[in-house]
Motif scaffolding. Structure first.
Motif, PDB file in Angstrom:
ATOM      1  N   ALA A 187      -2.473  29.708  16.269  1.00  0.00           N
ATOM      2  CA  ALA A 187      -3.682  30.484  16.497  1.00  0.00           C
ATOM      3  C   ALA A 187      -3.538  31.819  15.778  1.00  0.00           C
ATOM      4  CB  ALA A 187      -3.896  30.689  17.992  1.00  0.00           C
ATOM      5  N   ALA A 188      -4.580  32.610  15.834  1.00  0.00           N
ATOM      6  CA  ALA A 188      -4.547  33.878  15.103  1.00  0.00           C
ATOM      7  C   ALA A 188      -3.533  34.831  15.720  1.00  0.00           C
ATOM      8  CB  ALA A 188      -5.932  34.504  15.130  1.00  0.00           C
ATOM      9  N   GLY A 189      -2.921  35.648  14.889  1.00  0.00           N
ATOM     10  CA  GLY A 189      -2.004  36.677  15.363  1.00  0.00           C
ATOM     11  C   GLY A 189      -0.560  36.322  15.100  1.00  0.00           C
ATOM     12  N   ALA A 190       0.177  37.289  14.613  1.00  0.00           N
ATOM     13  CA  ALA A 190       1.604  37.067  14.345  1.00  0.00           C
ATOM     14  C   ALA A 190       2.356  36.908  15.656  1.00  0.00           C
ATOM     15  CB  ALA A 190       2.168  38.239  13.551  1.00  0.00           C
ATOM     16  N   CYS A 191       3.338  36.016  15.651  1.00  0.00           N
ATOM     17  CA  CYS A 191       4.049  35.710  16.892  1.00  0.00           C
ATOM     18  C   CYS A 191       4.847  36.896  17.428  1.00  0.00           C
ATOM     19  CB  CYS A 191       4.975  34.510  16.676  1.00  0.00           C
ATOM     20  SG  CYS A 191       4.089  32.978  16.294  1.00  0.00           S
ATOM     21  N   SER A 192       5.265  37.775  16.565  1.00  0.00           N
ATOM     22  CA  SER A 192       6.090  38.896  17.019  1.00  0.00           C
ATOM     23  C   SER A 192       5.255  40.129  17.334  1.00  0.00           C
ATOM     24  CB  SER A 192       7.122  39.249  15.942  1.00  0.00           C
ATOM     25  OG  SER A 192       6.456  39.570  14.742  1.00  0.00           O
ATOM     26  N   VAL A 193       3.944  40.003  17.221  1.00  0.00           N
ATOM     27  CA  VAL A 193       3.068  41.155  17.421  1.00  0.00           C
ATOM     28  C   VAL A 193       2.126  40.886  18.590  1.00  0.00           C
ATOM     29  CG1 VAL A 193       1.288  42.588  16.359  1.00  0.00           C
ATOM     30  CG2 VAL A 193       3.187  41.745  14.972  1.00  0.00           C
ATOM     31  N   ILE A 194       1.985  41.865  19.468  1.00  0.00           N
ATOM     32  CA  ILE A 194       1.053  41.754  20.599  1.00  0.00           C
ATOM     33  C   ILE A 194      -0.367  41.607  20.072  1.00  0.00           C
ATOM     34  CG2 ILE A 194       0.082  43.036  22.551  1.00  0.00           C
ATOM     35  CD1 ILE A 194       2.805  44.549  22.681  1.00  0.00           C
ATOM     36  N   HIS A 195      -1.109  40.648  20.620  1.00  0.00           N
ATOM     37  CA  HIS A 195      -2.523  40.538  20.267  1.00  0.00           C
ATOM     38  C   HIS A 195      -3.301  39.970  21.459  1.00  0.00           C
ATOM     39  CE1 HIS A 195      -0.406  36.926  18.617  1.00  0.00           C
ATOM     40  NE2 HIS A 195      -1.411  36.287  19.170  1.00  0.00           N
ATOM     41  N   PRO A 196      -4.596  40.220  21.487  1.00  0.00           N
ATOM     42  CA  PRO A 196      -5.346  39.942  22.720  1.00  0.00           C
ATOM     43  C   PRO A 196      -5.782  38.500  22.920  1.00  0.00           C
ATOM     44  CG  PRO A 196      -6.762  41.002  21.112  1.00  0.00           C
ATOM     45  CD  PRO A 196      -5.404  40.969  20.511  1.00  0.00           C
ATOM     46  N   LEU A 233       8.089  39.400  22.751  1.00  0.00           N
ATOM     47  CA  LEU A 233       9.539  39.539  22.949  1.00  0.00           C
ATOM     48  C   LEU A 233      10.219  38.170  22.920  1.00  0.00           C
ATOM     49  CD1 LEU A 233      11.207  41.778  25.589  1.00  0.00           C
ATOM     50  CD2 LEU A 233      11.806  39.368  25.549  1.00  0.00           C
ATOM     51  N   GLU A 234       9.606  37.220  23.581  1.00  0.00           N
ATOM     52  CA  GLU A 234      10.177  35.865  23.594  1.00  0.00           C
ATOM     53  C   GLU A 234      10.206  35.280  22.182  1.00  0.00           C
ATOM     54  OE1 GLU A 234       7.403  34.446  26.487  1.00  0.00           O
ATOM     55  OE2 GLU A 234       8.873  34.485  28.105  1.00  0.00           O
ATOM     56  N   ALA A 235       9.140  35.518  21.437  1.00  0.00           N
ATOM     57  CA  ALA A 235       9.102  35.005  20.068  1.00  0.00           C
ATOM     58  C   ALA A 235      10.225  35.618  19.233  1.00  0.00           C
ATOM     59  CB  ALA A 235       7.739  35.295  19.443  1.00  0.00           C
ATOM     60  N   GLU A 236      10.417  36.909  19.391  1.00  0.00           N
ATOM     61  CA  GLU A 236      11.478  37.598  18.647  1.00  0.00           C
ATOM     62  C   GLU A 236      12.846  37.019  18.995  1.00  0.00           C
ATOM     63  OE1 GLU A 236      11.870  40.075  16.520  1.00  0.00           O
ATOM     64  OE2 GLU A 236       9.853  40.867  16.220  1.00  0.00           O
ATOM     65  N   ALA A 237      13.028  36.744  20.273  1.00  0.00           N
ATOM     66  CA  ALA A 237      14.369  36.335  20.722  1.00  0.00           C
ATOM     67  C   ALA A 237      14.649  34.859  20.468  1.00  0.00           C
ATOM     68  CB  ALA A 237      14.511  36.644  22.214  1.00  0.00           C
ATOM     69  N   LEU A 238      13.633  34.035  20.506  1.00  0.00           N
ATOM     70  CA  LEU A 238      13.888  32.592  20.554  1.00  0.00           C
ATOM     71  C   LEU A 238      13.438  31.815  19.329  1.00  0.00           C
ATOM     72  CD1 LEU A 238      12.808  32.022  24.264  1.00  0.00           C
ATOM     73  CD2 LEU A 238      15.133  32.272  23.389  1.00  0.00           C
ATOM     74  N   CYS A 239      12.409  32.279  18.667  1.00  0.00           N
ATOM     75  CA  CYS A 239      11.885  31.487  17.542  1.00  0.00           C
ATOM     76  C   CYS A 239      12.881  31.479  16.386  1.00  0.00           C
ATOM     77  CB  CYS A 239      10.536  32.041  17.098  1.00  0.00           C
ATOM     78  SG  CYS A 239       9.260  31.762  18.338  1.00  0.00           S
ATOM     79  N   GLY A 240      13.072  30.328  15.858  1.00  0.00           N
ATOM     80  CA  GLY A 240      14.016  30.192  14.744  1.00  0.00           C
ATOM     81  C   GLY A 240      15.451  30.000  15.176  1.00  0.00           C
ATOM     82  N   GLU A 241      15.705  30.166  16.467  1.00  0.00           N
ATOM     83  CA  GLU A 241      17.069  29.967  16.961  1.00  0.00           C
ATOM     84  C   GLU A 241      17.275  28.484  17.274  1.00  0.00           C
ATOM     85  OE1 GLU A 241      19.491  32.191  17.333  1.00  0.00           O
ATOM     86  OE2 GLU A 241      18.243  33.844  16.570  1.00  0.00           O
ATOM     87  N   ALA A 242      18.307  27.929  16.688  1.00  0.00           N
ATOM     88  CA  ALA A 242      18.601  26.518  16.953  1.00  0.00           C
ATOM     89  C   ALA A 242      19.243  26.380  18.333  1.00  0.00           C
ATOM     90  CB  ALA A 242      19.536  25.971  15.892  1.00  0.00           C
ATOM     91  N   ILE A 259       7.009  28.902  22.501  1.00  0.00           N
ATOM     92  CA  ILE A 259       6.771  29.971  23.478  1.00  0.00           C
ATOM     93  C   ILE A 259       5.704  29.565  24.495  1.00  0.00           C
ATOM     94  CG2 ILE A 259       6.078  32.387  23.767  1.00  0.00           C
ATOM     95  CD1 ILE A 259       8.846  31.840  22.393  1.00  0.00           C
ATOM     96  N   THR A 260       4.676  28.878  24.040  1.00  0.00           N
ATOM     97  CA  THR A 260       3.637  28.488  24.997  1.00  0.00           C
ATOM     98  C   THR A 260       4.137  27.417  25.965  1.00  0.00           C
ATOM     99  OG1 THR A 260       2.727  26.952  23.362  1.00  0.00           O
ATOM    100  CG2 THR A 260       1.694  29.112  23.529  1.00  0.00           C
ATOM    101  N   THR A 261       5.145  26.665  25.541  1.00  0.00           N
ATOM    102  CA  THR A 261       5.730  25.697  26.470  1.00  0.00           C
ATOM    103  C   THR A 261       6.594  26.403  27.514  1.00  0.00           C
ATOM    104  OG1 THR A 261       5.749  24.042  24.725  1.00  0.00           O
ATOM    105  CG2 THR A 261       7.122  23.601  26.627  1.00  0.00           C
ATOM    106  N   LEU A 262       7.311  27.416  27.078  1.00  0.00           N
ATOM    107  CA  LEU A 262       8.156  28.163  28.011  1.00  0.00           C
ATOM    108  C   LEU A 262       7.345  29.064  28.929  1.00  0.00           C
ATOM    109  CD1 LEU A 262      11.152  29.471  25.863  1.00  0.00           C
ATOM    110  CD2 LEU A 262      11.327  28.049  27.899  1.00  0.00           C
TER     111      LEU A 262
END
Lengths: 351, 500
Positions: free
Chosen positions: A78-87, A118-127, A100-103
């Motif tokens: 969807a619209a908006g960068a995963c690491s950036v707050i958006h409405p 914050l979750e995206a920053e910490a978890l996305c891309g981490e195997a 992230i939406t599953t968690l």
């Protein structure tokens, strides 16, 4: 692909045989656009299976209507960068958004707030990773049960006793109530211990002082990233009833989904129509406790000049409340909130 | 759920006068209510009472769960009835509202939190004549307003001379605190997590500020409706400590649901204690009193009688008979009842039931204020499903400065006047929830408290066959205190706040 999409195992098997190859493409599935297909893979496939026109000619109003009806819970990307707050819910990187939406359901249907980011920053891309589990005692809690959850649930439950030098393995799973593993601590006196933990999931560890009736005070709560290897906290425990509590979370909120139990509860076997268990991460942990001298501030097994140096560096008032970080050296040996001569005296006694 | 609910409608509808009066003491007496009905589909949750327009009559600001996205201000007409004053446009439901000067211009502003998918803390700046400007966002998701902010406390937490804001994040399970930096701007101070050690959901709901530890700054107390706990958060010179949580005590063998919390000096020792309604499934309803030991720690928990029927949801302690101790008003659900208990002495936590009034479905909020200027405290209560505000005038002879002989005559009349029963003839006790709403693995009173708390529309089973709107009609008390119905307020322009 980090995870197998929720409730879509049978569906995927089905649609891969019949769905056109144009999914995903570009364009928001919830908006009319000239090109065929849309950017949300699952939704695009659903709609095109329903109406091939949408993947052959263009994404018309009827495709949008079909998407709104068929894709109610599908928001990624969807619209908006995963690491950036958006409405708006969801974010623009499919795998990250999907994870992230599953968690965290809030990120699925509400705004992409600071916790989602914050979750995206910490978890996305981490195997995900597997922890080598040694041959140690098991917590003896089937993952469909809640036996070591202290007074954290509405039922009677117990706590794990782990003595000095012992190790234990176990699992943490989600659900309601989510699984927590409580370790009881020796409350006969103020003590220093080193608690070591390695886990396959994002760990939340908290130190709770008090009994079930209260006052119950979480003195500190820390989150550890996944796959970071063994983490140790050298902590001073308070006299009285206290517990170390292990769970899954990110420090801001616990994780209740994506860590399904994969054992069959004989009393409540799963419905064959249920989706398969979803484990975004492994659910295993291994922990150990070492008992240390009170003055062994750095937890290296002896009271030495290095500890004295830490005590002198920390001289003065100790950080309190949320400012207190248990991962930093704690030189308040007597627990009075001040690091001073009394603490130095206690240290020298154990030199 | 263990068996069927024991809370059957074993209700005496007559106003009861306790036989156990001490020498010189009189029973608490209140009139039948003046009813102000609110427009559909507004589901009122709470009100704040104050003279907004300077006519020396108390007016109201009413928060609510409204698909039409409204916040209402109502003008008091002096007899306990209210008429529309202004419709404020919201974006999402509002559960709580505060009146405080947030911009430093000397006028009260309306401060609330818009719930919903895009939560925001907003202020409607006060204008002359009891009017308010359109909403200005004070804190949005960029500042971390939490998830589903429901409770709200406005106070000068950092003691810099202006009002700061704390909100309870119901789904986020935290308290979010924001500091006023002037010019209607705020910055985030901290997030305090609650119920982090629970396997289920704590669901913090209400939030109040008060100096619990006597250090001169304002601390916070919140109730965790899912965890049957209250939490205190100590202010340490503008920064906040982690929460300390207290569980509601076992009453019999049942753990009550705690749907609210309020602060008051119950034992008269100069510090603030906390109290909550105790919702029970298998006995009469109670009030739980958390006694402050003077250091901000609640070291003792006492239990007093609440409502004899229904499920306790709201409670207010106030000195209704002007004898120096705090009496109790308990609001309940299913049926919506109001129970007035007279404190038998300041040294204990025992109440004699002087009044029991049954009207609607769910008394969500109670306040004791002197709306008629006769120096005693009257009772205002709000019923969400019935969309009604009830005003009951205090006619207790020894209370107030203007009642006198008239009050006694009225009290005599009212004491033999039963509450209206028209809307209650066909009451069906609805099926209580039998699933684990707070996710703690047990189905108990806390799940019922959560269910009631999350309700946003009338309970269909409670409706009578002939009357789709459960607001009851005027009563015999009309001759004494006229019953007024507020005309429907037109739908305002609204912007949907997204999926709720």
């Amino acid at each position: 692909m980090i995870r197998f999409p929720l409730f879509s195992a049978l569906f995927t098997l089905f649609v891969t045989a019949v769905a056109p190859g144009q999914c995903p493409t570009t364009g928001d599935c919830r908006e009319v656009h000239e090109t065929s297909g849309c950017e949300m893979p699952e939704c695009c496939t659903l709609v095109c299976e329903y109406d091939m026109f949408c993947c052959e000619t263009g994404w018309s109003e009827s495709c949008v209507q079909a998407a709104l009806e068929l894709c109610e819970d599908i928001w990624c990307p969807a619209a908006g960068a995963c690491s950036v707050i958006h409405p708006t819910p969801g974010c623009d990187a499919f795998e990250c958004c999907d994870l992230i939406t599953t968690l965290d359901g809030w990120c699925t249907y509400a705004a992409w707030d600071e916790i989602c980011a914050l979750e995206a920053e910490a978890l996305c891309g981490e195997a995900r990773c597997d922890v080598a589990i040694p041959a140690v005692a098991d917590e003896s809690e089937p993952c469909y049960d809640r036996l070591n959850d202290g007074w954290g649930i509405g039922l009677e439950s117990g706590r794990i006793t782990l003595s000095c030098g012992e190790s234990m393995k176990g699992r943490i799973t989600g659900g309601g109530p989510r699984d927590l593993d409580w370790f009881t601590l020796d409350g006969s006196a103020r003590r220093r211990i080193r608690f070591s933990i390695e886990a396959e999931f994002p760990v939340e560890l908290q130190y709770l002082l008090g009994d079930s009736e209260g006052p119950s005070e979480v003195k500190w709560l820390v989150a550890e990233p996944i796959c970071g290897g063994e983490r140790s906290i050298v902590l001073l425990t308070e006299p009285g009833v206290s517990s170390l509590i292990l769970g899954a979370g990110n420090g801001e909120r616990p994780y209740r989904s994506g860590l399904d139990c994969d054992e069959i509860d004989p009393d409540f076997p799963p419905d064959p129509k249920d989706p398969p268990p979803l484990q975004l991460y492994g659910v295993r942990w291994v922990a150990s406790i070492a008992c240390l001298e009170l003055g062994d501030i750095n937890g290296d097994g002896s009271v030495s000049a290095a500890d004295l140096s830490l005590l002198l560096t920390a001289w003065g008032p100790r950080a309190l409340g949320s400012a207190f970080d248990p991962r930093a050296a704690d030189a308040d040996l007597d627990g009075d909130g001040m690091i001073g001569a009394a603490d130095l005296s206690l240290m020298l006694a154990g030199w | 759920m263990r068996g069927t609910t024991p809370n059957l409608l074993t209700i005496s509808l007559a106003l009861m006068v306790s036989p156990s009066l001490r020498a010189g003491e009189v029973a608490l007496v209140f009139t039948n209510p003046v009813i102000t009905s609110l427009p559909e589909p507004f589901f009122p949750t709470m009100f704040k009472a104050r003279d907004l327009d300077g006519d020396n009559i108390v007016d109201l600001v009413v928060a609510g769960r409204d698909p039409d996205d409204r916040l209402l201000t109502l003008k008091g007409v002096g007899n306990g009835a209210y008429v529309p004053l202004q419709t404020l446009v919201a974006q999402g439901f509002t559960d709580w509202v505060e009146l405080a000067d947030i911009d430093g211009d000397g006028r009260d502003d309306v401060i609330t939190a818009w719930r919903g998918a895009l939560p925001r803390v907003v202020a409607y700046r006060g204008l002359p004549g009891g009017q308010f400007e359109e909403a200005a966002v004070l804190a949005g998701i960029e500042l971390g307003t939490g998830r589903d902010p429901q409770g709200l406390a406005v106070a000068d937490f950092d003691m810099d001379g202006d009002n700061d804001i704390a909100v309870s994040s119901y789904i986020g399970q935290s308290i979010e605190i924001f500091s006023n930096t002037g010019g209607m701007t705020f910055e985030r101070v901290t997030r305090v997590r609650l119920a982090s050690f629970l396997g289920g959901y704590g669901y913090p709901r209400l939030l109040h500020a008060g100096d619990l530890d006597g250090d001169g700054d304002l601390d916070l107390v919140a109730n965790e409706i899912g965890g049957s706990r209250i939490a205190t958060i100590r202010n340490e010179g503008g920064s906040f400590a982690r929460a300390v949580e207290y569980r509601a005590p076992l009453i019999g063998d049942e753990r009550p649901g705690i749907s609210a919390v309020t602060l008051a000096d119950i034992d008269g020792d100069g510090d603030l204690d906390a109290y909550s309604p105790a919702l029970l499934l298998y006995s009469t309803q109670k009030i739980v009193y958390f006694r402050n030991d003077g250091t901000g720690r609640f070291t003792e928990r006492l239990v007093g009688e609440g409502s004899p029927s229904g499920y306790a949801f709201s409670v207010e302690l106030a000195d209704l008979d002007a004898d120096g101790d705090l009496d109790a008003i308990t609001g309940a659900a299913l049926p919506g009842t109001l129970t007035v208990g007279r404190r038998t002495s300041a040294g204990d936590f025992v109440f004699e039931e002087d009044g029991f009034y049954m009207f609607g479905q769910l008394i969500r909020h109670i306040d004791a204020i002197d709306y008629d200027g006769d120096c005693d405290l009257d009772i205002l209560s709000i019923d969400g499903p019935s969309r009604a505000i009830y005003t009951r005038r205090n006619m207790t002879p020894q209370a107030g400065c203007g009642g006198g002989g008239v009050a006694e005559v009225v009290a005599k009349n009212i004491a033999i006047t039963p509450e209206p029963t028209g809307a209650l003839k066909n009451v069906v006790q609805p099926e209580l929830p039998t699933h684990d709403r707070n996710g703690d693995g047990a189905v108990d009173a806390s799940d019922v408290a959560v269910w009631l708390s999350e309700m946003s529309m009338p309970i269909s089973l409670m409706r009578t066959e002939k009357s789709p709107n459960p607001v009851v009609s005027p009563t015999q008390s009309t001759a004494i205190v006229p019953t007024t119905t507020v005309p429907k307020i037109g739908h305002s322009e609204s912007v949907k706040g997204g999926k709720r």
